[in-house]
Scaffold this motif. Structure first.
Motif, PDB file in Angstrom:
ATOM      1  N   GLU A   1      -8.003   2.196   6.232  1.00 31.69           N
ATOM      2  CA  GLU A   1      -6.990   2.336   5.192  1.00 31.69           C
ATOM      3  C   GLU A   1      -5.700   2.797   5.862  1.00 31.69           C
ATOM      4  O   GLU A   1      -5.452   3.993   6.005  1.00 31.69           O
TER       5      GLU A   1
ATOM      6  N   SER B   1      -3.944   0.880   0.289  1.00 29.60           N
ATOM      7  CA  SER B   1      -4.039  -0.242   1.224  1.00 29.60           C
ATOM      8  C   SER B   1      -5.428  -0.292   1.843  1.00 29.60           C
ATOM      9  O   SER B   1      -6.144   0.711   1.889  1.00 29.60           O
TER      10      SER B   1
ATOM     11  N   GLN C   1      -4.608  -7.559   5.585  1.00 24.71           N
ATOM     12  CA  GLN C   1      -4.217  -6.308   4.945  1.00 24.71           C
ATOM     13  C   GLN C   1      -3.867  -6.512   3.475  1.00 24.71           C
ATOM     14  O   GLN C   1      -3.185  -7.471   3.116  1.00 24.71           O
ATOM     15  N   SER C   2      -4.342  -5.608   2.616  1.00 22.56           N
ATOM     16  CA  SER C   2      -3.968  -5.616   1.200  1.00 22.56           C
ATOM     17  C   SER C   2      -3.145  -4.381   0.882  1.00 22.56           C
ATOM     18  O   SER C   2      -3.314  -3.323   1.497  1.00 22.56           O
ATOM     19  N   LEU C   3      -2.247  -4.512  -0.110  1.00 28.35           N
ATOM     20  CA  LEU C   3      -1.320  -3.431  -0.435  1.00 28.35           C
ATOM     21  C   LEU C   3      -0.988  -3.477  -1.919  1.00 28.35           C
ATOM     22  O   LEU C   3      -0.775  -4.549  -2.491  1.00 28.35           O
TER      23      LEU C   3
ATOM     24  N   ASN D   1      -1.545  -5.899  -6.416  1.00 22.17           N
ATOM     25  CA  ASN D   1      -2.126  -6.038  -5.080  1.00 22.17           C
ATOM     26  C   ASN D   1      -1.777  -7.388  -4.455  1.00 22.17           C
ATOM     27  O   ASN D   1      -1.828  -8.433  -5.116  1.00 22.17           O
TER      28      ASN D   1
ATOM     29  N   SER E   1      -2.320  -9.539  -0.543  1.00 19.53           N
ATOM     30  CA  SER E   1      -2.959  -9.562   0.778  1.00 19.53           C
ATOM     31  C   SER E   1      -2.202 -10.506   1.700  1.00 19.53           C
ATOM     32  O   SER E   1      -1.714 -11.560   1.271  1.00 19.53           O
TER      33      SER E   1
ATOM     34  N   HIS F   1       4.491  -8.712   2.751  1.00 15.12           N
ATOM     35  CA  HIS F   1       3.801  -8.861   1.473  1.00 15.12           C
ATOM     36  C   HIS F   1       4.775  -9.328   0.398  1.00 15.12           C
ATOM     37  O   HIS F   1       5.967  -8.991   0.430  1.00 15.12           O
TER      38      HIS F   1
ATOM     39  N   THR G   1       5.287  -3.923   5.883  1.00 19.12           N
ATOM     40  CA  THR G   1       4.733  -2.728   6.521  1.00 19.12           C
ATOM     41  C   THR G   1       5.125  -2.737   7.997  1.00 19.12           C
ATOM     42  O   THR G   1       5.303  -3.793   8.600  1.00 19.12           O
TER      43      THR G   1
END
Length: 370
Positions: free
Chosen positions: A92, A116, A140-142, A165, A167, A196, A218
């Motif tokens: 995470e 995340s 990666q997901s956010l 969300n 990804s 993202h 990010t």
């Protein structure tokens, strides 16, 4: 000299202790599994209890604005042959849990939550016993939710942005030089930016103001990590990491319109440096331990966002590793973080001050060789 046991006590402890660190960092991108030997399965759990409180511009207390959190991680490494290994790391990487309580006249109700998850698929190739390269893809997901509230935000008080969300994929790449006889390793690892596109719903109070997509990046990071045996059963280790947080800008369309500012952003993050230096010691065939001190530095002044009210830090980590049997190793530790003084501001206008803030973290990791 059984340096491998010492390295476990020194390196794994820090990565199994949850961090409250620069920017939005949570797990600080663990890469130690890449350099393990053989086939390894591992699980980690970390807990952090921060205490961040100050006084707002109306001279009323903010209360503790940072909530406790738990992070988990897992990984597996498989050695295909003596030159090539592959694996997965689940972590995470970023997060935030901020909420100003009702005692704050200026900022009551202001909140930020960021979640995340990341899965890194990696490979490592050893040219010989000294040189190697490693790299892989990061999925990666956010998601996030931000509320601006209180007298400090004037007509913008009650603003909320809900970010769904999303990804996306990035990469990491690196190289290492090692001298196994003395446990020397110099490793350089780069993590790319990840872009993202977050579906965003914005409102002020009960009134919707925009429904759109917000681009969020990010940060890229680069880390140099070094370790070496220096005496019988003794290892020193250290690292330096740079995070390019100035690229992380969150500027949704509704916020731009409400403030009549095309550059309006919910973030005010600055590039950050983190350095750590420590020593590990093997006590016997079962036990090893470590102690390290670290520093975090960001920006050139004390000004921060109300949504990220810390300004650099100094931290102390103490840990131990226990070789339960031939296949199972347990490591863990505690970390005390002392944050630097900070002045929360909105558009350059101070709205709260924070000092004498800290966090206590604890972590546990279990490794199984197969």
């Amino acid at each position: 000299m059984k340096y491998r046991v010492i390295a476990a006590g020194a390196a794994l402890v820090a990565s199994s202790s949850a961090a409250y660190a620069v920017g939005l960092d949570r797990s600080t991108r663990p890469t130690g599994l890449i350099f393990e030997s053989g086939n390894v399965l591992e699980f980690s759990l970390g807990y952090t209890n921060p205490s961040i409180d100050g006084t707002d511009g109306a001279n009323t207390p903010t209360g503790n604005i940072a909530e406790s959190f738990v992070i988990g991680g897992a990984g597996v490494r498989y050695e295909i042959n003596d030159k090539f290994s592959v694996g997965l790391i689940v972590d995470e990487p970023y997060g935030a849990d901020i909420l100003y309580g009702p005692t704050s006249t200026f900022l009551a109700g202001t909140a930020a939550k960021v979640d995340s998850n990341a899965i890194t698929a990696f490979g490592r190739y050893k040219f010989d016993e000294n040189w190697s390269v490693h790299g892989g893809l990061v999925y990666q997901s956010l998601s996030a939710n931000v509320t601006l509230s209180g007298a400090a935000y004037r007509g913008l008080s009650g603003y909320n942005a809900a970010f769904s969300n999303d990804s996306s994929v990035g990469y990491m790449v690196g190289a290492a030089y090692e001298i196994p006889e003395i446990a020397l390793r110099i490793a350089l690892t780069y993590h790319s930016e990840i872009d993202h596109e977050l579906d965003t719903f914005e409102s002020i109070g009960a009134t919707p103001i925009a429904s759109s997509t917000t681009d969020v990046t990010t940060p890229e990071t680069i880390e140099l990590a070094v370790q070496s045996g220096v005496a019988k059963d003794t290892l020193v280790f250290g690292s330096v990491r740079f995070s390019h947080y100035s690229a992380t800008v969150v500027s949704p369309i509704g916020l731009q319109g409400a403030t009549m500012n095309p550059n309006a952003s919910l973030t005010d993050l600055e590039n950050a440096w983190d350095a750590e230096l420590g020593v590990g010691r093997r006590f016997n065939d079962k036990w090893s331990g470590s102690v390290s001190i670290g520093w975090e530095q960001k920006g050139s002044d004390d000004l921060v966002s109300p949504l990220s009210s810390t300004n650099g830090a100094t931290y102390l980590t103490i840990g131990a590793a226990y070789q339960l049997n031939e296949k199972t190793k347990i490591s863990g530790g505690i970390r005390y973080t002392d944050f630097g003084n900070a002045i929360a501001n909105i558009g350059g206008n101070p709205v709260a001050t924070f000092d004498s803030d800290s966090a206590l973290s604890a972590g546990l990791r279990i490794q199984y060789s197969f």
